[in-house]
Scaffold this motif. Structure first.
Motif, PDB file in Angstrom:
ATOM      1  N   SER A  96       0.755  -1.078  -0.020  1.00  0.00           N
ATOM      2  CA  SER A  96      -0.221  -0.026   0.020  1.00  0.00           C
ATOM      3  C   SER A  96       0.929   1.211   0.095  1.00  0.00           C
ATOM      4  CB  SER A  96      -0.832  -0.053   1.270  1.00  0.00           C
ATOM      5  OG  SER A  96      -0.027  -0.194   2.420  1.00  0.00           O
ATOM      6  N   GLY A  97       0.276   2.531  -0.134  1.00  0.00           N
ATOM      7  CA  GLY A  97       0.884   3.611   0.008  1.00  0.00           C
ATOM      8  C   GLY A  97       0.659   4.439  -1.337  1.00  0.00           C
ATOM      9  N   PRO A  98       1.143   5.734  -1.546  1.00  0.00           N
ATOM     10  CA  PRO A  98       0.893   6.547  -2.545  1.00  0.00           C
ATOM     11  C   PRO A  98       1.394   6.068  -3.899  1.00  0.00           C
ATOM     12  CG  PRO A  98       2.951   7.210  -1.056  1.00  0.00           C
ATOM     13  CD  PRO A  98       2.188   6.121  -0.226  1.00  0.00           C
ATOM     14  N   GLY A  99       0.461   6.235  -5.019  1.00  0.00           N
ATOM     15  CA  GLY A  99       1.281   5.543  -5.888  1.00  0.00           C
ATOM     16  C   GLY A  99       0.660   4.050  -6.248  1.00  0.00           C
ATOM     17  N   LEU A 100       0.142   3.562  -5.172  1.00  0.00           N
ATOM     18  CA  LEU A 100       0.146   2.156  -5.448  1.00  0.00           C
ATOM     19  C   LEU A 100      -1.367   1.959  -4.883  1.00  0.00           C
ATOM     20  CD1 LEU A 100       3.274   0.646  -3.708  1.00  0.00           C
ATOM     21  CD2 LEU A 100       2.398   0.454  -6.253  1.00  0.00           C
ATOM     22  N   ASP A 101      -2.378   2.735  -5.398  1.00  0.00           N
ATOM     23  CA  ASP A 101      -3.562   2.388  -5.102  1.00  0.00           C
ATOM     24  C   ASP A 101      -3.974   1.370  -6.074  1.00  0.00           C
ATOM     25  OD1 ASP A 101      -3.218   4.102  -7.266  1.00  0.00           O
ATOM     26  OD2 ASP A 101      -5.101   5.172  -7.171  1.00  0.00           O
ATOM     27  N   GLY A 102      -3.506   0.369  -5.982  1.00  0.00           N
ATOM     28  CA  GLY A 102      -3.570  -0.751  -6.906  1.00  0.00           C
ATOM     29  C   GLY A 102      -4.982  -1.402  -6.756  1.00  0.00           C
ATOM     30  N   GLN A 103      -5.206  -1.995  -7.704  1.00  0.00           N
ATOM     31  CA  GLN A 103      -6.270  -2.870  -7.626  1.00  0.00           C
ATOM     32  C   GLN A 103      -6.063  -4.191  -7.080  1.00  0.00           C
ATOM     33  OE1 GLN A 103      -8.979  -1.511  -9.447  1.00  0.00           O
ATOM     34  NE2 GLN A 103      -7.336   0.287  -9.489  1.00  0.00           N
ATOM     35  N   VAL A 104      -6.923  -4.628  -6.044  1.00  0.00           N
ATOM     36  CA  VAL A 104      -6.779  -5.690  -5.362  1.00  0.00           C
ATOM     37  C   VAL A 104      -7.761  -6.646  -5.801  1.00  0.00           C
ATOM     38  CG1 VAL A 104      -6.937  -7.099  -3.389  1.00  0.00           C
ATOM     39  CG2 VAL A 104      -5.915  -4.896  -3.256  1.00  0.00           C
ATOM     40  N   ASN A 105      -7.275  -7.874  -6.420  1.00  0.00           N
ATOM     41  CA  ASN A 105      -8.249  -8.680  -6.649  1.00  0.00           C
ATOM     42  C   ASN A 105      -7.611 -10.024  -7.219  1.00  0.00           C
ATOM     43  OD1 ASN A 105      -9.872  -9.345  -8.954  1.00  0.00           O
ATOM     44  ND2 ASN A 105     -10.668  -7.101  -8.817  1.00  0.00           N
ATOM     45  N   ASP A 106      -8.458 -11.020  -7.099  1.00  0.00           N
ATOM     46  CA  ASP A 106      -7.969 -12.083  -7.608  1.00  0.00           C
ATOM     47  C   ASP A 106      -8.816 -12.578  -8.836  1.00  0.00           C
ATOM     48  OD1 ASP A 106     -10.083 -12.902  -6.431  1.00  0.00           O
ATOM     49  OD2 ASP A 106      -9.017 -13.796  -4.604  1.00  0.00           O
ATOM     50  N   ALA A 107      -9.354 -11.395  -9.273  1.00  0.00           N
ATOM     51  CA  ALA A 107     -10.134 -11.698 -10.735  1.00  0.00           C
ATOM     52  C   ALA A 107     -11.416 -12.318 -10.465  1.00  0.00           C
ATOM     53  CB  ALA A 107      -9.026 -12.353 -11.887  1.00  0.00           C
ATOM     54  N   TYR A 108     -11.794 -12.474  -9.442  1.00  0.00           N
ATOM     55  CA  TYR A 108     -13.295 -12.778  -9.011  1.00  0.00           C
ATOM     56  C   TYR A 108     -14.108 -11.770  -8.362  1.00  0.00           C
ATOM     57  CZ  TYR A 108     -12.528 -17.912 -10.305  1.00  0.00           C
ATOM     58  OH  TYR A 108     -12.277 -18.910 -11.019  1.00  0.00           O
ATOM     59  N   ASN A 109     -14.952 -11.840  -8.270  1.00  0.00           N
ATOM     60  CA  ASN A 109     -15.999 -10.891  -7.791  1.00  0.00           C
ATOM     61  C   ASN A 109     -16.497 -11.623  -6.269  1.00  0.00           C
ATOM     62  OD1 ASN A 109     -17.007 -10.324 -10.794  1.00  0.00           O
ATOM     63  ND2 ASN A 109     -16.031  -8.907  -9.585  1.00  0.00           N
ATOM     64  N   TRP A 110     -15.969 -10.969  -5.367  1.00  0.00           N
ATOM     65  CA  TRP A 110     -16.551 -11.356  -3.898  1.00  0.00           C
ATOM     66  C   TRP A 110     -17.483 -10.454  -3.085  1.00  0.00           C
ATOM     67  CZ3 TRP A 110     -14.761 -16.286  -3.066  1.00  0.00           C
ATOM     68  CH2 TRP A 110     -13.790 -16.784  -3.807  1.00  0.00           C
ATOM     69  N   ARG A 111     -17.972 -10.986  -2.371  1.00  0.00           N
ATOM     70  CA  ARG A 111     -18.838 -10.169  -1.399  1.00  0.00           C
ATOM     71  C   ARG A 111     -18.799 -10.534  -0.026  1.00  0.00           C
ATOM     72  NH1 ARG A 111     -25.141  -8.742  -2.151  1.00  0.00           N
ATOM     73  NH2 ARG A 111     -24.323  -7.656  -3.955  1.00  0.00           N
ATOM     74  N   LYS A 112     -18.447  -9.530   0.687  1.00  0.00           N
ATOM     75  CA  LYS A 112     -18.241 -10.121   2.169  1.00  0.00           C
ATOM     76  C   LYS A 112     -19.652 -10.051   2.903  1.00  0.00           C
ATOM     77  CE  LYS A 112     -15.806  -8.092   6.413  1.00  0.00           C
ATOM     78  NZ  LYS A 112     -14.921  -7.037   6.673  1.00  0.00           N
ATOM     79  N   TYR A 113     -19.483 -11.449   3.718  1.00  0.00           N
ATOM     80  CA  TYR A 113     -20.796 -11.647   4.205  1.00  0.00           C
ATOM     81  C   TYR A 113     -20.493 -11.695   5.827  1.00  0.00           C
ATOM     82  CZ  TYR A 113     -19.048 -16.345   4.388  1.00  0.00           C
ATOM     83  OH  TYR A 113     -18.403 -17.590   4.498  1.00  0.00           O
ATOM     84  N   GLY A 114     -19.527 -11.478   6.233  1.00  0.00           N
ATOM     85  CA  GLY A 114     -19.224 -11.756   7.717  1.00  0.00           C
ATOM     86  C   GLY A 114     -17.780 -11.309   8.067  1.00  0.00           C
ATOM     87  N   GLN A 115     -17.662 -11.155   9.297  1.00  0.00           N
ATOM     88  CA  GLN A 115     -16.279 -10.827  10.008  1.00  0.00           C
ATOM     89  C   GLN A 115     -16.184 -11.384  11.443  1.00  0.00           C
ATOM     90  OE1 GLN A 115     -14.039  -7.362   8.984  1.00  0.00           O
ATOM     91  NE2 GLN A 115     -13.658  -7.234  11.367  1.00  0.00           N
ATOM     92  N   LYS A 116     -15.064 -11.989  11.918  1.00  0.00           N
ATOM     93  CA  LYS A 116     -15.252 -12.579  13.111  1.00  0.00           C
ATOM     94  C   LYS A 116     -13.963 -12.211  13.869  1.00  0.00           C
ATOM     95  CE  LYS A 116     -18.691 -14.991  14.742  1.00  0.00           C
ATOM     96  NZ  LYS A 116     -19.119 -14.794  16.139  1.00  0.00           N
ATOM     97  N   ASP A 117     -13.661 -12.043  15.163  1.00  0.00           N
ATOM     98  CA  ASP A 117     -12.420 -12.115  15.802  1.00  0.00           C
ATOM     99  C   ASP A 117     -12.312 -13.674  16.252  1.00  0.00           C
ATOM    100  OD1 ASP A 117     -12.215  -9.509  16.232  1.00  0.00           O
ATOM    101  OD2 ASP A 117     -13.604  -9.124  17.683  1.00  0.00           O
ATOM    102  N   ILE A 118     -11.317 -13.769  15.894  1.00  0.00           N
ATOM    103  CA  ILE A 118     -10.577 -15.227  16.120  1.00  0.00           C
ATOM    104  C   ILE A 118      -9.819 -15.231  17.525  1.00  0.00           C
ATOM    105  CG2 ILE A 118      -9.339 -17.130  15.022  1.00  0.00           C
ATOM    106  CD1 ILE A 118     -12.213 -16.363  13.756  1.00  0.00           C
ATOM    107  N   LEU A 119     -10.087 -16.310  18.122  1.00  0.00           N
ATOM    108  CA  LEU A 119      -9.324 -16.768  19.433  1.00  0.00           C
ATOM    109  C   LEU A 119      -8.032 -16.855  19.271  1.00  0.00           C
ATOM    110  CD1 LEU A 119     -10.198 -17.106  22.296  1.00  0.00           C
ATOM    111  CD2 LEU A 119      -9.861 -19.407  21.826  1.00  0.00           C
ATOM    112  N   GLY A 120      -7.227 -16.023  19.901  1.00  0.00           N
ATOM    113  CA  GLY A 120      -5.675 -16.162  19.645  1.00  0.00           C
ATOM    114  C   GLY A 120      -5.265 -15.342  18.423  1.00  0.00           C
ATOM    115  N   ALA A 121      -5.993 -14.911  17.652  1.00  0.00           N
ATOM    116  CA  ALA A 121      -5.323 -14.170  16.668  1.00  0.00           C
ATOM    117  C   ALA A 121      -5.483 -12.578  16.890  1.00  0.00           C
ATOM    118  CB  ALA A 121      -5.935 -14.588  15.394  1.00  0.00           C
ATOM    119  N   ASN A 122      -4.589 -11.997  16.278  1.00  0.00           N
ATOM    120  CA  ASN A 122      -4.519 -10.605  16.733  1.00  0.00           C
ATOM    121  C   ASN A 122      -5.514  -9.623  15.805  1.00  0.00           C
ATOM    122  OD1 ASN A 122      -2.568 -10.837  18.441  1.00  0.00           O
ATOM    123  ND2 ASN A 122      -0.767 -10.379  17.029  1.00  0.00           N
TER     124      ASN A 122
END
Length: 289
Positions: A96-122
């Motif tokens: 990330s950073g200036p000039g690197l506002d690149g596209q992130v993608n693995d060429a598939y269209n994804w939709r976020k459907y959830g987020q979880k805090d995972i035990l022991g993970a930061n």
DNA sequence: TATATTTGACCGTT
DNA sequence: AACGGTCAAATATA
């Protein structure tokens, strides 16, 4: 990691992958000031050398030629595929950073459907499903989570193959993917790929439509079994040359392109340059049994 | 208005 | 009961 006598395969792959990454970084840094085509070609050759080395290792693994490495270096055993959907993971570094506002993608269209805090993970884990789940019944999902030890690297776990037909993403117009934890739009760069059953086979994040995960792992085998297989993607030299190309070229829907994370974050899909394509190949027939 | 994200609730598994 | 994964209503964005 254990080292028993001979080379440790994981270490070798790790070193090569890191070298490739660093070369990519170098190319990124030098690109704006590189004027001579020789310099550009040199960096490209360095990159292709890493690709070739990694491909050779993969090919040896495919062919059971593991004697170069210690027996303990191959972790995990082939899992009975059964009814479980294929699953594999990828580690990607955030650029990330200036000039690197690149596209992130693995060429598939994804939709976020959830987020979880995972035990022991930061960091929380984000859940994505294919955008076409409801329209086309595509069951592919992925999970994205920052690594604990290096927040600039995401681990992406893919589950299931895409059965959908996705429209080709357009350069500069495609939707960017937003990762969690305040990173917003980022560019990702593959660091390492693994799969449960074949931890050393590098996976492309390239979409492989209507193909099984085995096609990811053994694209060359699929190639051999498909006579009418994307001829324009193959080097005219030898069919073995195909083995040396890292990105999976199995793609029935975008036959003229392969997906690739480019150092400049320009476009995700690019037309294959025939000259580059051929110059990056080596003949590995000498290495085969 | 259509599509995507956020986030607490819900559910199955351990 | 705790945890991870998914659902879905509310909200945000294009």
């Amino acid at each position: 990691m254990e080292k028993v006598g001979t080379l440790d395969k994981k270490t070798v792959i790790s070193e090569l992958t890191q070298g490739k990454e660093l070369a990519n970084e170098l190319k990124k840094q030098l690109y704006p000031i590189m004027t001579s085509p020789e310099a550009c070609g040199l960096v490209d050759k360095i990159l292709s050398s890493y690709d070739n080395a990694l491909s050779l290792i993969n090919c040896m693994a495919l062919l059971g030629n593991e004697n170069l490495f210690s027996p303990n270096s191959l972790q995990g055993s082939p899992r009975s595929e059964g009814k479980t959907s294929p699953r594999w993971s990828e580690q990607v570094r955030v650029c990330s950073g200036p000039g690197l506002d690149g596209q992130v993608n693995d060429a598939y269209n994804w939709r976020k459907y959830g987020q979880k805090d995972i035990l022991g993970a930061n960091h929380p884990r984000a859940y994505y499903r294919c955008t076409h789940r409801h329209t086309q019944g595509c069951l592919a999902t992925k999970q994205v989570q920052k690594m604990d030890d290096d927040p600039s690297i995401f681990e992406v776990i893919y589950k299931g193959n895409h059965s959908c037909i996705q429209q080709r993403l357009k350069k500069k117009e495609e939707k960017t993917e937003r990762y969690e934890a305040g990173l917003g739009e980022v560019k990702i760069q593959e660091v390492h790929s693994k799969e449960e059953s074949h931890p050393f086979i590098s996976f492309p994040s390239t979409p492989v439509e209507s193909e099984t995960v085995e096609a990811h792992i053994f694209p060359e085998l699929l190639n051999f079994s498909k006579p009418n297989y994307s001829p324009q993607l193959l080097s005219p030299a030898t069919s073995e040359s195909y083995l040396t190309q890292s990105p999976c070229l199995v793609n029935d829907f975008w036959p003229e392109t392969i997906s690739h994370s480019t150092p400049l974050g320009e476009d995700l899909d690019f037309l294959i340059d025939q000259e580059d394509f051929e110059s990056n190949f080596i003949d590995i027939s000498d290495y085969l049994p």
